[in-house]
Enzyme design. Sequence first.
Site, PDB file in Angstrom:
ATOM      1  N   PHE A  49       0.828  -1.205   0.000  1.00 22.79           N
ATOM      2  CA  PHE A  49       0.000   0.000   0.000  1.00 22.79           C
ATOM      3  C   PHE A  49       0.867   1.262   0.000  1.00 22.79           C
ATOM      4  O   PHE A  49       1.740   1.424   0.850  1.00 22.79           O
ATOM      5  CB  PHE A  49      -0.888  -0.027   1.247  1.00 22.79           C
ATOM      6  CG  PHE A  49      -1.910   1.061   1.339  1.00 22.79           C
ATOM      7  CD1 PHE A  49      -3.094   0.992   0.620  1.00 22.79           C
ATOM      8  CD2 PHE A  49      -1.703   2.155   2.158  1.00 22.79           C
ATOM      9  CE1 PHE A  49      -4.054   1.976   0.719  1.00 22.79           C
ATOM     10  CE2 PHE A  49      -2.653   3.159   2.271  1.00 22.79           C
ATOM     11  CZ  PHE A  49      -3.828   3.073   1.539  1.00 22.79           C
ATOM     12  N   HIS A  61       8.959  -3.366   8.910  1.00 19.13           N
ATOM     13  CA  HIS A  61       7.886  -3.721   7.994  1.00 19.13           C
ATOM     14  C   HIS A  61       8.334  -3.970   6.557  1.00 19.13           C
ATOM     15  O   HIS A  61       7.972  -4.970   5.942  1.00 19.13           O
ATOM     16  CB  HIS A  61       6.800  -2.638   8.004  1.00 19.13           C
ATOM     17  CG  HIS A  61       5.636  -2.985   7.142  1.00 19.13           C
ATOM     18  ND1 HIS A  61       4.822  -4.069   7.396  1.00 19.13           N
ATOM     19  CD2 HIS A  61       5.156  -2.408   6.002  1.00 19.13           C
ATOM     20  CE1 HIS A  61       3.900  -4.145   6.459  1.00 19.13           C
ATOM     21  NE2 HIS A  61       4.078  -3.170   5.609  1.00 19.13           N
ATOM     22  N   ASP A 105       7.391  -4.689  13.931  1.00 14.41           N
ATOM     23  CA  ASP A 105       6.738  -4.116  12.756  1.00 14.41           C
ATOM     24  C   ASP A 105       5.829  -2.999  13.248  1.00 14.41           C
ATOM     25  O   ASP A 105       4.863  -3.251  13.968  1.00 14.41           O
ATOM     26  CB  ASP A 105       5.930  -5.187  12.030  1.00 14.41           C
ATOM     27  CG  ASP A 105       5.361  -4.729  10.698  1.00 14.41           C
ATOM     28  OD1 ASP A 105       5.089  -3.518  10.557  1.00 14.41           O
ATOM     29  OD2 ASP A 105       5.159  -5.579   9.813  1.00 14.41           O
ATOM     30  N   SER A 132       3.242  -6.964   2.537  1.00 16.57           N
ATOM     31  CA  SER A 132       2.196  -6.163   3.164  1.00 16.57           C
ATOM     32  C   SER A 132       0.870  -6.331   2.414  1.00 16.57           C
ATOM     33  O   SER A 132       0.381  -7.454   2.282  1.00 16.57           O
ATOM     34  CB  SER A 132       2.649  -4.702   3.222  1.00 16.57           C
ATOM     35  OG  SER A 132       1.796  -3.926   4.033  1.00 16.57           O
ATOM     36  N   MET A 133       0.283  -5.243   1.897  1.00 14.83           N
ATOM     37  CA  MET A 133      -0.953  -5.380   1.136  1.00 14.83           C
ATOM     38  C   MET A 133      -0.752  -6.272  -0.082  1.00 14.83           C
ATOM     39  O   MET A 133      -1.699  -6.929  -0.546  1.00 14.83           O
ATOM     40  CB  MET A 133      -1.479  -4.012   0.689  1.00 14.83           C
ATOM     41  CG  MET A 133      -2.788  -4.084  -0.086  1.00 14.83           C
ATOM     42  SD  MET A 133      -3.302  -2.504  -0.793  1.00 14.83           S
ATOM     43  CE  MET A 133      -2.186  -2.388  -2.211  1.00 14.83           C
TER      44      MET A 133
END
Length: 253
Positions: free
Chosen positions: A26, A225, A195, A94-95
């Site tokens: 994202f 992250h 994270d 992530s996303m």
Amino acid sequence: MPAIPGGEQFAHDGSTEIGVLLSHGFTGSPFSMRPWADQLVAEGFSVRVPLLPGHGTRWQDMNRTTWPQWYGAVESGFLELRERCSLVFAFGLSMGGTLCLRLAQNHGDAVAGLVLVNPSVMSLRKEMALLPVLSRIVPSVRPISDDIAKPGVTEHAYPRTPLRALASLTKLWGAVRTDLGAVTSPLLLLHSAVDNVVEPENAKVVLAGVSSPDVTEVVLENSRHVATIDNDADLIFSQSVAFAKRVAAGDRA
């Protein structure tokens, strides 16, 4: 508007046996995935790294897009590889990991395996409860990018978090959580011990929800992250290559 330098989509035709679809996260771009892609190319794999709609330009552009459009770009890259390769894996950050989970939910065993790095499927932040209303009034807030332990490294993500796009992401989370049991592909999940963007509960939800009989969990002790360009990047790359080769050989964990 063109993508930021280094943030362009990437494609490489290598092996017709193994293909890998890579998805960034994202407000990010393929910039955070390119070192991983380069390693996969060096292994001889065919690779696709799409630039998700609304990304790699201005944060305002992202507010004009929604998660089905992001998913569409991932699915398009996957289907392109399916035409070329016998086995196609989906790797995401992530996303990007969330979108790869959706891909596995929709395409079943056609997804040969999943490698997810700090995937997101929910948030414990109390302010998220205000998002449906706030996103209609406030275009953006401070960024959630560059959570990286390695000094001097940036992912070149947006300087603002577009709230309408974030509201759409929460809808993706809900859809993916609901259908986690439909995920049966072999899974390698790597998540950072620290994270500041995606809470550790996300990894727990994914691991508890999928139906994959072949699951491997790896904790990244030295990265935050954006681990694909952090201290544990080489570990991610080597583990993912070994995973793809093991699955391709028909071995089970």
